[in-house]
Scaffold this active site. Sequence first.
Site, PDB file in Angstrom:
ATOM      1  N   CYS A  71       0.830  -1.203   0.000  1.00 46.99           N
ATOM      2  CA  CYS A  71       0.000   0.000   0.000  1.00 46.99           C
ATOM      3  C   CYS A  71       0.865   1.254   0.000  1.00 46.99           C
ATOM      4  O   CYS A  71       0.655   2.185  -0.794  1.00 46.99           O
ATOM      5  CB  CYS A  71      -0.924   0.032   1.220  1.00 46.99           C
ATOM      6  N   HIS A  75       1.064   4.263  -2.757  1.00 49.07           N
ATOM      7  CA  HIS A  75       0.362   5.507  -2.427  1.00 49.07           C
ATOM      8  C   HIS A  75       1.144   6.465  -1.543  1.00 49.07           C
ATOM      9  O   HIS A  75       0.753   7.611  -1.382  1.00 49.07           O
ATOM     10  CB  HIS A  75      -0.963   5.176  -1.719  1.00 49.07           C
ATOM     11  N   CYS A 103      -2.571   1.054   6.855  1.00 47.47           N
ATOM     12  CA  CYS A 103      -3.631   1.437   5.908  1.00 47.47           C
ATOM     13  C   CYS A 103      -4.851   0.532   6.081  1.00 47.47           C
ATOM     14  O   CYS A 103      -5.998   0.973   5.966  1.00 47.47           O
ATOM     15  CB  CYS A 103      -3.119   1.328   4.473  1.00 47.47           C
ATOM     16  N   CYS A 106      -8.374   0.885   8.113  1.00 47.91           N
ATOM     17  CA  CYS A 106      -9.597   1.429   7.518  1.00 47.91           C
ATOM     18  C   CYS A 106      -9.901   0.804   6.155  1.00 47.91           C
ATOM     19  O   CYS A 106     -11.056   0.540   5.831  1.00 47.91           O
ATOM     20  CB  CYS A 106      -9.482   2.941   7.346  1.00 47.91           C
ATOM     21  N   HIS A 110     -10.992  -7.076   0.796  1.00 46.33           N
ATOM     22  CA  HIS A 110     -12.010  -7.973   0.265  1.00 46.33           C
ATOM     23  C   HIS A 110     -13.369  -7.845   0.929  1.00 46.33           C
ATOM     24  O   HIS A 110     -14.264  -8.643   0.671  1.00 46.33           O
ATOM     25  CB  HIS A 110     -11.512  -9.425   0.341  1.00 46.33           C
ATOM     26  N   ARG A 429     -15.241  13.155  40.291  1.00 43.28           N
ATOM     27  CA  ARG A 429     -16.058  12.908  39.110  1.00 43.28           C
ATOM     28  C   ARG A 429     -17.445  12.372  39.449  1.00 43.28           C
ATOM     29  O   ARG A 429     -18.421  12.711  38.774  1.00 43.28           O
ATOM     30  CB  ARG A 429     -15.330  11.943  38.172  1.00 43.28           C
ATOM     31  N   ILE A 577      -3.319   7.074  33.924  1.00 37.78           N
ATOM     32  CA  ILE A 577      -2.017   6.951  33.274  1.00 37.78           C
ATOM     33  C   ILE A 577      -0.948   6.633  34.313  1.00 37.78           C
ATOM     34  O   ILE A 577      -0.039   5.828  34.085  1.00 37.78           O
ATOM     35  CB  ILE A 577      -1.662   8.237  32.511  1.00 37.78           C
TER      36      ILE A 577
END
Length: 601
Positions: A71, A75, A103, A106, A110, A429, A577
Amino acid sequence: MKRFNLKTVLLVGAALALQVAAVWGAAPRTSGAGNALADLHTALGVTCASCHGTAKVAAVDDSERSINVTCVGCHGNLDAMAAQARAGSHVNPHKSHLGDINCTVCHMGHVQSKAYCTNCHAFAMKIPAGDPVPQKPAPKAAKKAAVKQRVERADVVVIGAGAAGMTAAITAHDAGARVILIEKQPITGGNSMLAAGGMNAAGTRFQKAKGIADSVELMYQDTMKGGGNIGDPALVRVLAKESAGSVDWLTSLGADISDVGRMGGASVNRTHRPKGGAAVGAHIAGVLKKNAVQRRIDIRLNSKVVKLIEDNKGRITGVQVEGKHSGLYTIKAKAVVLTAGGFSANADKVAFYRPEYKGMTTSNQPGATGDGMDLGAKAGGELKDMKEIQIHPTVAAGSRILITEAVRGNGAILVNHEGKRFVNELTTRDKASAAILAQTGKSAYLVFDEGIRKSLKQIDGYFHLELVKEGATIQELAAAINVPATVLEATVASYNAAFDGKSDPDFKRPDIPRPIRTARYYAIEVKPGVHYTMGGLKINADGQVLAASGTPMAGLFAAGEVTGGVHGNNRLGGNSISETITFGRIAGASAAKLVKGGAKK
């Protein structure tokens, strides 16, 4: 099939790139697309061999690295594709917080293609071979003769490639272990990729440079109090004690977390983030991935662990994996580390534990479904605090986009549809969420000005996503969000007076870093959404998963949101984190020690 040489492929690829660019608005479209990229390529004369080579079996590895080389060869990489975007286009799909992804995340060969970002965003994106056309039935797979399931070996297998998983993998690798990192999604990063506000740590060099007095004990007390004093004291002490060391470790890997702010429930500024207040998650995830790749750690995407393998003594000795293309296989290992995250994106599981949250939106990425907890529990691990599910007070209304708590930490206020403040914006929260749900429409507005906007770089992204209403004056802003102008003006004036007087008599907000008096003025409508699961597998201070008997499970470790006990009944912003890095390091080190014949079995 006719085979093209590289020059021919590149020429054909350039023609195809025009079609791809046309879909993104960069150039006129030259022809119609089929149901999948293979159809589109075939129309341009590109053969199967052009992409897959001449092997009798067109094998594709689970991470799809091989096909992506082709790909990119035709491209260009993501940066090259991003440069083709039409000037002024709303969203550039090849440039995002997801970093350097394949790539094929997304673009499918097929089956019908789908933009990965639409899992969370409501972008109306067209994508080559992804138009809503009837899809051809998938071809039936040829029957294969039964083959013996392949078996591989590693010292340590880490399940889940978010921040905790990559941290554990890097740590174990640097301690001399041979590591395989397994990720069921087509990208790395997990929920950590979406973390915005920062990383809590006490007594760091960055705090000291800014004259901020903090301590391990104060962070411990804030965390225990914020979690309703039901967190595991031993784990909370580890979180606080090792937090500064985790900041130093990340910095040594190339991360920038030198900016320090404050989030709800903290007594002092201890939330570390990149300079200018940029989002912390994508930055740290990118740094960790870069370091993992530099170390040549074996990272396998599109690969789901379906079973933990045990010997006849109950010791974990490996995993069974289902690869997207390779099917089922086994990896035998001396240690397994679970870092597969929580279950906030599993609506059924959320509703099972908290029926009152049924139907509520989530801020999580689609892979947060609780698979790791299920694996550990089936193997005999004890689950803890599973009903403790956090709803975040500020998810942008009508979306899954989290508005970071750092916006409030930098001075924004919450007002209701009547234009009035109704809560201390820096409360925990759970309390902020409950207060918003008690308002008209079960939503509120975050109100801030140009000064607050400039103080936090990530706010610009909310403008890009068209989540912000604005006005040149408070009166204009009131009209834009349909609240009484005189009331909103009085609310802002009262808040500014609290800033000037260094005291908030109405809501006892502990820190007001900036007033709201610099035009322009902005507002974002927010609603609570399912954000974090505090419950999970019970662990000890060495990251070992514990059985119901309280004894460590031999060969099994865990870190991050897949575990329970650190946060009690409410996680403080900035502690996620911090937990993933600190306990990821601990679990990775403990697993490597076991591999070398240490005591942690």
